[in-house]
Design an enzyme around this catalytic site. Sequence first.
Site, PDB file in Angstrom:
ATOM      1  N   TYR A 111       9.133  -4.037 102.767  1.00 57.06           N
ATOM      2  CA  TYR A 111      10.131  -5.114 102.770  1.00 57.06           C
ATOM      3  C   TYR A 111       9.727  -6.304 103.636  1.00 57.06           C
ATOM      4  CZ  TYR A 111      12.662  -1.240 100.738  1.00 57.06           C
ATOM      5  OH  TYR A 111      13.012  -0.190  99.940  1.00 57.06           O
ATOM      6  N   PRO A 124      18.317  -5.380  94.851  1.00 55.75           N
ATOM      7  CA  PRO A 124      19.003  -4.934  93.636  1.00 55.75           C
ATOM      8  C   PRO A 124      20.356  -5.624  93.447  1.00 55.75           C
ATOM      9  CG  PRO A 124      18.323  -3.074  95.011  1.00 55.75           C
ATOM     10  CD  PRO A 124      18.215  -4.305  95.846  1.00 55.75           C
ATOM     11  N   HIS A 347      17.339  -5.247 100.490  1.00 58.38           N
ATOM     12  CA  HIS A 347      16.948  -3.846 100.481  1.00 58.38           C
ATOM     13  C   HIS A 347      16.448  -3.291 101.824  1.00 58.38           C
ATOM     14  CE1 HIS A 347      16.051  -0.210  98.469  1.00 58.38           C
ATOM     15  NE2 HIS A 347      15.706  -0.711  97.306  1.00 58.38           N
ATOM     16  N   SER A 558      14.722   4.276  89.095  1.00 58.23           N
ATOM     17  CA  SER A 558      15.552   4.872  90.135  1.00 58.23           C
ATOM     18  C   SER A 558      16.883   5.325  89.558  1.00 58.23           C
ATOM     19  CB  SER A 558      15.796   3.821  91.220  1.00 58.23           C
ATOM     20  OG  SER A 558      16.490   4.403  92.278  1.00 58.23           O
TER      21      SER A 558
HETATM   22  N1  COA Z   1      20.670  23.503  84.925  1.00 58.13           N
HETATM   23  C1  COA Z   1      21.938  23.079  85.040  1.00 58.13           C
HETATM   24  N2  COA Z   1      22.319  22.076  85.867  1.00 58.13           N
HETATM   25  C2  COA Z   1      21.370  21.476  86.615  1.00 58.13           C
HETATM   26  C3  COA Z   1      20.012  21.879  86.537  1.00 58.13           C
HETATM   27  C4  COA Z   1      19.677  22.949  85.650  1.00 58.13           C
HETATM   28  N3  COA Z   1      18.432  23.383  85.525  1.00 58.13           N
HETATM   29  N4  COA Z   1      19.304  21.115  87.376  1.00 58.13           N
HETATM   30  C5  COA Z   1      20.173  20.262  87.960  1.00 58.13           C
HETATM   31  N5  COA Z   1      21.423  20.495  87.517  1.00 58.13           N
HETATM   32  C6  COA Z   1      22.670  19.835  87.926  1.00 58.13           C
HETATM   33  C7  COA Z   1      22.755  19.662  89.434  1.00 58.13           C
HETATM   34  O1  COA Z   1      23.338  20.797  90.031  1.00 58.13           O
HETATM   35  C8  COA Z   1      23.624  18.433  89.569  1.00 58.13           C
HETATM   36  O2  COA Z   1      24.978  18.800  89.367  1.00 58.13           O
HETATM   37  P1  COA Z   1      26.220  17.817  89.732  1.00 58.13           P
HETATM   38  O3  COA Z   1      26.318  16.803  88.647  1.00 58.13           O
HETATM   39  O4  COA Z   1      27.361  18.735  89.740  1.00 58.13           O
HETATM   40  O5  COA Z   1      25.905  17.220  91.064  1.00 58.13           O
HETATM   41  C9  COA Z   1      23.213  17.595  88.398  1.00 58.13           C
HETATM   42  O6  COA Z   1      22.660  18.500  87.431  1.00 58.13           O
HETATM   43  C10 COA Z   1      22.216  16.523  88.726  1.00 58.13           C
HETATM   44  O7  COA Z   1      20.989  17.073  89.172  1.00 58.13           O
HETATM   45  P2  COA Z   1      19.590  16.389  88.799  1.00 58.13           P
HETATM   46  O8  COA Z   1      19.753  15.645  87.547  1.00 58.13           O
HETATM   47  O9  COA Z   1      18.520  17.406  88.854  1.00 58.13           O
HETATM   48  O10 COA Z   1      19.352  15.288  89.891  1.00 58.13           O
HETATM   49  P3  COA Z   1      19.826  15.094  91.377  1.00 58.13           P
HETATM   50  O11 COA Z   1      21.254  14.727  91.405  1.00 58.13           O
HETATM   51  O12 COA Z   1      19.357  16.235  92.201  1.00 58.13           O
HETATM   52  O13 COA Z   1      19.021  13.785  91.744  1.00 58.13           O
HETATM   53  C11 COA Z   1      17.251  12.491  92.597  1.00 58.13           C
HETATM   54  C12 COA Z   1      17.632  13.710  91.756  1.00 58.13           C
HETATM   55  C13 COA Z   1      15.754  12.358  92.620  1.00 58.13           C
HETATM   56  C14 COA Z   1      17.826  11.241  91.968  1.00 58.13           C
HETATM   57  C15 COA Z   1      17.816  12.693  94.035  1.00 58.13           C
HETATM   58  O14 COA Z   1      17.227  13.820  94.620  1.00 58.13           O
HETATM   59  C16 COA Z   1      17.533  11.536  94.958  1.00 58.13           C
HETATM   60  O15 COA Z   1      16.556  11.547  95.682  1.00 58.13           O
HETATM   61  N6  COA Z   1      18.416  10.514  94.953  1.00 58.13           N
HETATM   62  C17 COA Z   1      18.271   9.324  95.749  1.00 58.13           C
HETATM   63  C18 COA Z   1      17.476   8.281  94.984  1.00 58.13           C
HETATM   64  C19 COA Z   1      17.566   6.943  95.634  1.00 58.13           C
HETATM   65  O16 COA Z   1      17.517   6.794  96.840  1.00 58.13           O
HETATM   66  N7  COA Z   1      17.707   5.903  94.785  1.00 58.13           N
HETATM   67  C20 COA Z   1      17.959   4.588  95.216  1.00 58.13           C
HETATM   68  C21 COA Z   1      16.770   3.764  95.461  1.00 58.13           C
HETATM   69  S1  COA Z   1      17.305   2.100  95.796  1.00 58.13           S
END
Ligand code: COA
Length: 630
Positions: A111, A124, A347, A558
């Site tokens: 940044y 963003p 950001h 993202s």
């Molecule tokens: N079977 C059934 N359900 C599943 C599954 C499976 N195999 N794998 C995951 N799920 C469910 C999870 O339990 C979760 O349930 P919820 O909706 O009740 O919370 C949901 O599906 C979502 O999980 P998933 O899609 O795997 O993603 P996540 O929510 O763990 O997110 C990232 C993944 C990478 C986005 C997250 O770890 C992260 O780092 N987020 C921050 C990103 C960030 O900072 N972005 C901004 C940048 S400016």
Amino acid sequence: MIIGVGMAKPCGLTKPSHLVKPVSATRVAGRYLTHQQGLPQLPVPPLQQTCERYIMALEPIVEVDELKYTKELVEDFQKAGGVGERLQRGLEKRACNTENWLSEWWVRLAYLEYRMPVVVHSSPGLVLPHMNFSDKQGQIRFAAKLIAGVLDFKTMIDNETLPVEYLGGKPLCMNQYYEVLSSCRVPGLKRDSVVNHARSSPSPKHIVVVNNSQFFVLDVYNSDGTPLTVDQLSLQLKRICSSSVAKCTEPVGILTTQHRDSWGRAYINLIKDKTNKESVDAIQRSIFTLCLDGAMPAVSEEMYRSSAAVQMLHGGGTQWNSGNRWFDKTLQFIIGEDGTCGANYEHAPAEGPPIVALIDHVVEYTRKPEMVQPPMVPLPSPKKLHFSITPEIKRDIEEAKQNMNKLAQDLDIRVIMFGHFGKNIPKAYKMSPDAFIQMALQLAYYRMYQRCCATYESASLRMFRLGRTDTIRSTSSASAAFVKSFDDPNKQNAEKVDLMEKAVKAHRSYTNMAINGQAIDRHLLGLKMQAVDDKLSIPDLFKDAAYAKALHYQLSTSQVPSKTDCVMCFGPVVPNGYGVCYNPMNNHINFAVSSFNSCEETNAADLAQAVEDALLDMRKLLEQNPRAKL
Ligand code: COA
């Protein structure tokens, strides 16, 4: 020791379900610090592990001979007694002596020393659903409620009663919440800085309202410390609007859209004048800015969200709302007269999720029935911020206007609501929804270009104290095998499903590795920075063409989830790339896809369409296959 893979439960970022109330009225001093001190420190991954995984990550995106050469460089880098080991020891020492070995470097490199304009290239935008008003009066009333909602959230920050968030069952670092209000980026000649006035005494009690490119200080607390009521805020906003009916011809805010070196030079000149310095100080110290926007070009209903994304990302050019901003401000809320609403954020202090959590709270707050308001106490008029414009400043403003308009012309953005399904379908097939969407992006890209590209997905490192992000490399050998097979008529559906499952699992596994601090990108960056700090020559590994290729993210993506039906958006990070941000809801997915018009190879609408097709085709394949029964 290989930690990470398979460690975290596949469980999303958990936000407390009802943020609007309770907001604790009493301060819980020290709660924040106690929580923070309980968080683990970011580990330094083992050198060998990163080297192996780096080669694996290159396989699908570089040529065979390039890979062979890089393997030799890696061998040399990691050999016993070699430079890699020395840098690794340096990093491990740094990790012992700092709260987080990475974050300060990362903020500086990603940044503060990144010199492209923050507009489009870094900050963003956030597009909220269309709100229920369509005139000036409605805009003002909504804005007043929004201010009250932010102040309500601020109470939780001030009182240290913000509910802790969890990822995969583990508590997250909450520091970013303390960095987004009352803070601002300040341009420098080679490096910018961020000032945060939240902890200064007395802490800021005003916001800055921008209307017709004119800036006003609006005190939002009464002298007894209570926040102004919605009625009081409405009255003050009306006063601001009626004293700024014509658009300012010298929009000083446009300077913040410039290349950072140019803005750094212009800034020194701008604040030489005492009045200008006082005005800039007031903006920088303000809790946040509120931009009351004028009209945007008329568009069809289908294009409404895309036009709103333009408004939130850059304001549409100087003819429209680009001058009605101070893009260095960490948090800017943007409200149009037609019910359009959203935000833009700088950001450096935070990632999207804390911003979205704050906005979720604010949106919920604005929907609450209005309470009976206490009688109005007379208030002084909001103060207009004045600027004296010398010929030199005028020239800088003109230059900034031209550059902003070029950038506005160049950005192509498409927001779509994929309405066929959301997280529900991948979950029903026992797949991670995020990984499923990422694989749809891989398929879409492959179908358009018949090749795989380096792909970035942000992963949160907030499980660690002061953690920011690492990279999930979505392109893997498994994803490449999946996309190459998908449209191959010689492949059986069962095999395609198998490859899809493997690709999705590989992605989720990389995600687990990343959020547990075991991904490769920040580690490699750290090793390179350690060489700089130790005044060693940069190892060949980092001068290699394959390293440059690995960092040339033609897909920069993202996930930013929210409770509100909104979507975040950002620009591509390379001239021939795409920026893709998405918000997977239960039954639909919001996507914002951006590209540059100046690149003939890319087209935001085409990629958005290809992603829709890929998602539908992936579901169809699962439905047709008996092995993948629900
Ligand atoms: N079977 C059934 N359900 C599943 C599954 C499976 N195999 N794998 C995951 N799920 C469910 C999870 O339990 C979760 O349930 P919820 O909706 O009740 O919370 C949901 O599906 C979502 O999980 P998933 O899609 O795997 O993603 P996540 O929510 O763990 O997110 C990232 C993944 C990478 C986005 C997250 O770890 C992260 O780092 N987020 C921050 C990103 C960030 O900072 N972005 C901004 C940048 S400016």
